[in-house]
Design a protein around this motif. Structure first.
Motif, PDB file in Angstrom:
ATOM      1  N   PRO A   2       4.056 -26.564  -0.617  1.00 57.18           N
ATOM      2  CA  PRO A   2       3.153 -27.281  -1.516  1.00 57.18           C
ATOM      3  C   PRO A   2       1.962 -27.890  -0.772  1.00 57.18           C
ATOM      4  O   PRO A   2       2.097 -28.395   0.339  1.00 57.18           O
ATOM      5  N   LYS A   3       0.802 -27.795  -1.416  1.00 58.82           N
ATOM      6  CA  LYS A   3      -0.389 -28.443  -0.866  1.00 58.82           C
ATOM      7  C   LYS A   3      -1.249 -28.971  -2.006  1.00 58.82           C
ATOM      8  O   LYS A   3      -1.228 -28.446  -3.114  1.00 58.82           O
ATOM      9  N   ALA A   4      -1.995 -30.027  -1.704  1.00 59.69           N
ATOM     10  CA  ALA A   4      -2.912 -30.649  -2.665  1.00 59.69           C
ATOM     11  C   ALA A   4      -4.330 -30.342  -2.194  1.00 59.69           C
ATOM     12  O   ALA A   4      -4.675 -30.592  -1.039  1.00 59.69           O
ATOM     13  N   VAL A   5      -5.152 -29.786  -3.116  1.00 63.06           N
ATOM     14  CA  VAL A   5      -6.501 -29.350  -2.769  1.00 63.06           C
ATOM     15  C   VAL A   5      -7.495 -29.938  -3.761  1.00 63.06           C
ATOM     16  O   VAL A   5      -7.259 -29.941  -4.976  1.00 63.06           O
ATOM     17  N   TRP A   6      -8.615 -30.429  -3.229  1.00 62.90           N
ATOM     18  CA  TRP A   6      -9.713 -30.898  -4.081  1.00 62.90           C
ATOM     19  C   TRP A   6     -11.026 -30.649  -3.360  1.00 62.90           C
ATOM     20  O   TRP A   6     -11.145 -30.926  -2.169  1.00 62.90           O
ATOM     21  N   ASN A   7     -11.989 -30.130  -4.092  1.00 64.81           N
ATOM     22  CA  ASN A   7     -13.338 -29.888  -3.569  1.00 64.81           C
ATOM     23  C   ASN A   7     -13.289 -29.045  -2.274  1.00 64.81           C
ATOM     24  O   ASN A   7     -14.048 -29.272  -1.347  1.00 64.81           O
ATOM     25  N   GLY A   8     -12.343 -28.096  -2.248  1.00 65.38           N
ATOM     26  CA  GLY A   8     -12.233 -27.185  -1.119  1.00 65.38           C
ATOM     27  C   GLY A   8     -11.494 -27.717   0.090  1.00 65.38           C
ATOM     28  O   GLY A   8     -11.339 -27.010   1.081  1.00 65.38           O
ATOM     29  N   ALA A   9     -11.027 -28.953   0.031  1.00 65.07           N
ATOM     30  CA  ALA A   9     -10.330 -29.560   1.171  1.00 65.07           C
ATOM     31  C   ALA A   9      -8.834 -29.675   0.884  1.00 65.07           C
ATOM     32  O   ALA A   9      -8.431 -30.009  -0.231  1.00 65.07           O
ATOM     33  N   ILE A  10      -8.033 -29.415   1.901  1.00 66.53           N
ATOM     34  CA  ILE A  10      -6.591 -29.636   1.784  1.00 66.53           C
ATOM     35  C   ILE A  10      -6.330 -31.114   2.061  1.00 66.53           C
ATOM     36  O   ILE A  10      -6.547 -31.607   3.164  1.00 66.53           O
ATOM     37  N   LEU A  11      -5.895 -31.827   1.016  1.00 61.81           N
ATOM     38  CA  LEU A  11      -5.641 -33.262   1.128  1.00 61.81           C
ATOM     39  C   LEU A  11      -4.268 -33.554   1.719  1.00 61.81           C
ATOM     40  O   LEU A  11      -4.086 -34.545   2.422  1.00 61.81           O
ATOM     41  N   ALA A  12      -3.302 -32.693   1.378  1.00 69.89           N
ATOM     42  CA  ALA A  12      -1.928 -32.877   1.858  1.00 69.89           C
ATOM     43  C   ALA A  12      -1.226 -31.530   1.828  1.00 69.89           C
ATOM     44  O   ALA A  12      -1.541 -30.675   0.993  1.00 69.89           O
ATOM     45  N   GLU A  13      -0.256 -31.374   2.730  1.00 70.67           N
ATOM     46  CA  GLU A  13       0.532 -30.145   2.775  1.00 70.67           C
ATOM     47  C   GLU A  13       1.882 -30.467   3.397  1.00 70.67           C
ATOM     48  O   GLU A  13       1.939 -31.070   4.468  1.00 70.67           O
ATOM     49  N   SER A  14       2.968 -30.103   2.689  1.00 72.39           N
ATOM     50  CA  SER A  14       4.302 -30.418   3.202  1.00 72.39           C
ATOM     51  C   SER A  14       5.362 -29.609   2.463  1.00 72.39           C
ATOM     52  O   SER A  14       5.228 -29.335   1.277  1.00 72.39           O
ATOM     53  N   ASP A  15       6.415 -29.277   3.189  1.00 66.17           N
ATOM     54  CA  ASP A  15       7.576 -28.655   2.546  1.00 66.17           C
ATOM     55  C   ASP A  15       8.649 -29.714   2.261  1.00 66.17           C
ATOM     56  O   ASP A  15       9.787 -29.398   1.965  1.00 66.17           O
ATOM     57  N   ARG A  16       8.259 -30.985   2.343  1.00 72.47           N
ATOM     58  CA  ARG A  16       9.186 -32.094   2.092  1.00 72.47           C
ATOM     59  C   ARG A  16       8.738 -32.955   0.903  1.00 72.47           C
ATOM     60  O   ARG A  16       8.959 -34.161   0.894  1.00 72.47           O
ATOM     61  N   THR A  17       8.096 -32.343  -0.096  1.00 74.86           N
ATOM     62  CA  THR A  17       7.673 -33.128  -1.258  1.00 74.86           C
ATOM     63  C   THR A  17       8.881 -33.491  -2.110  1.00 74.86           C
ATOM     64  O   THR A  17       9.908 -32.818  -2.081  1.00 74.86           O
ATOM     65  N   GLU A  18       8.722 -34.556  -2.869  1.00 72.16           N
ATOM     66  CA  GLU A  18       9.706 -34.963  -3.871  1.00 72.16           C
ATOM     67  C   GLU A  18       9.035 -34.772  -5.228  1.00 72.16           C
ATOM     68  O   GLU A  18       7.894 -35.204  -5.415  1.00 72.16           O
ATOM     69  N   VAL A  19       9.717 -34.115  -6.169  1.00 68.90           N
ATOM     70  CA  VAL A  19       9.140 -33.893  -7.492  1.00 68.90           C
ATOM     71  C   VAL A  19       9.758 -34.893  -8.471  1.00 68.90           C
ATOM     72  O   VAL A  19      10.975 -34.939  -8.650  1.00 68.90           O
ATOM     73  N   VAL A  20       8.888 -35.717  -9.069  1.00 70.56           N
ATOM     74  CA  VAL A  20       9.303 -36.705 -10.057  1.00 70.56           C
ATOM     75  C   VAL A  20       8.344 -36.606 -11.227  1.00 70.56           C
ATOM     76  O   VAL A  20       7.123 -36.653 -11.042  1.00 70.56           O
ATOM     77  N   GLU A  21       8.889 -36.438 -12.429  1.00 67.31           N
ATOM     78  CA  GLU A  21       8.077 -36.325 -13.655  1.00 67.31           C
ATOM     79  C   GLU A  21       6.968 -35.278 -13.484  1.00 67.31           C
ATOM     80  O   GLU A  21       5.815 -35.505 -13.828  1.00 67.31           O
ATOM     81  N   ASN A  22       7.326 -34.125 -12.920  1.00 67.06           N
ATOM     82  CA  ASN A  22       6.414 -32.988 -12.712  1.00 67.06           C
ATOM     83  C   ASN A  22       5.289 -33.260 -11.711  1.00 67.06           C
ATOM     84  O   ASN A  22       4.322 -32.508 -11.659  1.00 67.06           O
ATOM     85  N   ASN A  23       5.384 -34.324 -10.939  1.00 67.95           N
ATOM     86  CA  ASN A  23       4.400 -34.609  -9.898  1.00 67.95           C
ATOM     87  C   ASN A  23       5.040 -34.399  -8.528  1.00 67.95           C
ATOM     88  O   ASN A  23       6.150 -34.872  -8.286  1.00 67.95           O
ATOM     89  N   HIS A  24       4.319 -33.690  -7.656  1.00 66.24           N
ATOM     90  CA  HIS A  24       4.755 -33.559  -6.271  1.00 66.24           C
ATOM     91  C   HIS A  24       4.297 -34.805  -5.517  1.00 66.24           C
ATOM     92  O   HIS A  24       3.109 -35.118  -5.495  1.00 66.24           O
ATOM     93  N   TYR A  25       5.239 -35.497  -4.911  1.00 64.17           N
ATOM     94  CA  TYR A  25       4.938 -36.642  -4.055  1.00 64.17           C
ATOM     95  C   TYR A  25       5.042 -36.168  -2.608  1.00 64.17           C
ATOM     96  O   TYR A  25       6.076 -35.657  -2.192  1.00 64.17           O
ATOM     97  N   PHE A  26       3.950 -36.347  -1.854  1.00 65.47           N
ATOM     98  CA  PHE A  26       3.862 -35.880  -0.476  1.00 65.47           C
ATOM     99  C   PHE A  26       4.171 -37.018   0.495  1.00 65.47           C
ATOM    100  O   PHE A  26       3.706 -38.142   0.298  1.00 65.47           O
TER     101      PHE A  26
END
Length: 94
Positions: A2-26
């Protein structure tokens, strides 16, 4: 991974996210801090606790309060304490 991307930049990337209420927490150590600015915004969730926010800035573009986290989560949400989640156009690719 999983990774979080905005405006072409990778904000976060991890294989240790926690999913709560359909949101990936990094995990905090997976974010690229250069894009994050503390915000004075706070909201409250009845079961997770008080959320704090970050404003995201990439290449001069600002996305106010686009990330949030729980610095002191309630007992039922301890698994996401300090973890960061995104919204407001930030794309999370799982």
């Amino acid at each position: 991974m999983p990774k979080a991307v905005w405006n072409g930049a990778i904000l976060a990337e991890s294989d240790r996210t926690e999913v709560v209420e359909n949101n990936h927490y990094f995990p905090a150590d997976s974010i690229n801090r250069e894009y994050f600015k503390e915000s004075n915004t706070h909201t409250s969730c009845p079961w997770k606790g008080q959320a704090s926010y970050y404003t995201i800035e990439v290449d001069g573009q600002v996305n106010k309060d686009a990330a949030w986290y729980y610095p002191q989560a309630k007992d039922k949400a301890k698994n996401i304490e300090g973890y960061i989640a995104f919204w407001k156009g930030v794309k999370v690719e799982a």
